[in-house]
Design a protein around this motif. Structure first.
Motif, PDB file in Angstrom:
ATOM      1  N   LEU A  29       0.997  -1.099   0.043  1.00 46.29           N
ATOM      2  CA  LEU A  29       0.095  -0.078   0.155  1.00 46.29           C
ATOM      3  C   LEU A  29       0.893   1.236  -0.051  1.00 46.29           C
ATOM      4  N   LEU A  31       3.931   1.598  -1.236  1.00 46.67           N
ATOM      5  CA  LEU A  31       4.408   1.816  -2.616  1.00 46.67           C
ATOM      6  C   LEU A  31       3.294   2.192  -3.473  1.00 46.67           C
ATOM      7  N   PHE A  32       2.160   1.880  -3.312  1.00 46.80           N
ATOM      8  CA  PHE A  32       0.959   2.403  -4.085  1.00 46.80           C
ATOM      9  C   PHE A  32       0.962   3.907  -4.125  1.00 46.80           C
ATOM     10  N   VAL A  33       0.914   4.239  -2.908  1.00 52.76           N
ATOM     11  CA  VAL A  33       0.876   5.733  -2.757  1.00 52.76           C
ATOM     12  C   VAL A  33       2.176   6.383  -3.415  1.00 52.76           C
ATOM     13  N   LEU A  34       3.151   5.879  -3.358  1.00 54.31           N
ATOM     14  CA  LEU A  34       4.283   6.589  -3.870  1.00 54.31           C
ATOM     15  C   LEU A  34       4.249   6.711  -5.279  1.00 54.31           C
ATOM     16  N   GLU A  35       3.313   5.424  -5.989  1.00 54.05           N
ATOM     17  CA  GLU A  35       3.231   5.338  -7.439  1.00 54.05           C
ATOM     18  C   GLU A  35       2.299   6.538  -7.706  1.00 54.05           C
ATOM     19  N   GLN A  36       1.541   6.962  -7.055  1.00 56.08           N
ATOM     20  CA  GLN A  36       0.173   7.855  -7.189  1.00 56.08           C
ATOM     21  C   GLN A  36       0.778   9.299  -7.646  1.00 56.08           C
TER      22      GLN A  36
END
Lengths: 199, 199
Positions: A29, A31-36
């Motif tokens: 999760l 990592l997901f935030v960083l990708e957004q």
């Protein structure tokens, strides 16, 4: 020195504190935030602090709200003659998901539980009694959980308000819809049998 | 008017944008945050914006870091003679979880994928070549994913760096540990057979 990103670990740790989120999911999760786009992290951060700052218990029914009086209590189209008594603000959300009940609520904020030192005085029972005083309410639905404490609380409150001459009801017990008789416990099955209806 | 808490819905919506979090779970997580001390929401909010602000790609290997050079590239105890080439920063985390590999990494930030318009020039291949130029590195481990694009990228880079006279290796294919032969696909099984080792 191991691979270590302080701010990443901190974000993952916050995700990990959430219920049902393990270490690996928390990292995923984060990592997901960083990708957004940056916008997402900012909106998410604002949503967290705003919600925590603004949401409180409705001063009438104790449901969660970010306005002075919740949208249910202030809704003129709601049926003010019925109050559904529930244990927690979560239960109000469950009822509202059903989209059928049009009455009001009263959140007790707990159940009577002597072992945990929770007596009737710790619950919003006084507030319930004063809401019933003016005679607008004609039915009280006891919708505490079907646990020992929930039952005890429901019958305690029932005894208290019986003298007011209101209709007091309890949610029906029975087999859950979509459930399997084979897996129903005997108590539930017995209650379903006792409460059987004519077809 | 339905039961509606604007700030609650906003928080739940942000949770719902996370992968593998559905509507109901998002509401449950939002409720959990409300039940925690204010401190949690604040720390969580800070962690989100801090991580997004500070984390970037290491200027040497492109792994995620919140310092100028990541903790792997700046670690003097790491074996500087081996570079493991991976597709994404997530793969570095997977390798580091293993706690065995002591060499360096190089993150390509993708794979060659003509259909998506990603040519070799979009990847950090030029940067890899310049890292290999001074002769410190003696082995390059190609650890792109075992997909068509991952294979193609691995062999493209292998061809490029072969003239440098380095040892170029590829991760072993085979049956996953704890897996079940019955469920292994034929290609994996064939690779496991081809790569069999003497006991």
């Amino acid at each position: 020195m191991a691979y270590n990103i302080v701010t990443f670990n901190e974000l993952a740790a916050q995700f990990e504190r959430l219920p049902s989120i393990g270490k690996k999911t928390a990292q995923r999760l984060a990592l997901f935030v960083l990708e957004q786009p940056k916008d997402y992290a900012v909106r998410f951060a604002n949503a967290l602090t705003e919600a925590k700052d603004k949401i409180h218990h409705c001063k009438i029914c104790s449901a969660l709200t970010d306005t002075e009086v919740c949208s249910i209590c202030s809704d003129t189209l709601r049926d003010k003659s019925v109050i559904c008594v529930v244990e927690s603000a979560k239960d109000v959300m469950a009822f509202e998901r059903m989209r059928e009940y049009r009455g009001l609520y009263h959140v007790l904020n707990g159940v009577i539980s002597p072992l945990d030192g929770i007596g009737p005085d710790k619950l919003k029972i006084k507030e319930l009694l004063s809401r019933l005083a003016d005679g607008t309410v004609t039915e009280v639905i006891m919708a505490t959980n079907p646990t020992v404490e929930g039952e005890a609380t429901a019958s305690y409150i029932s005894r208290l308000i019986k003298p007011m001459g209101l209709k007091i009801t309890r949610l029906a017990y029975g087999i859950p819809v979509g459930g399997d008789l084979e897996y129903a416990d005997s108590v539930t099955l017995l209650r379903a049998l006792d409460g059987r209806n004519e077809l």
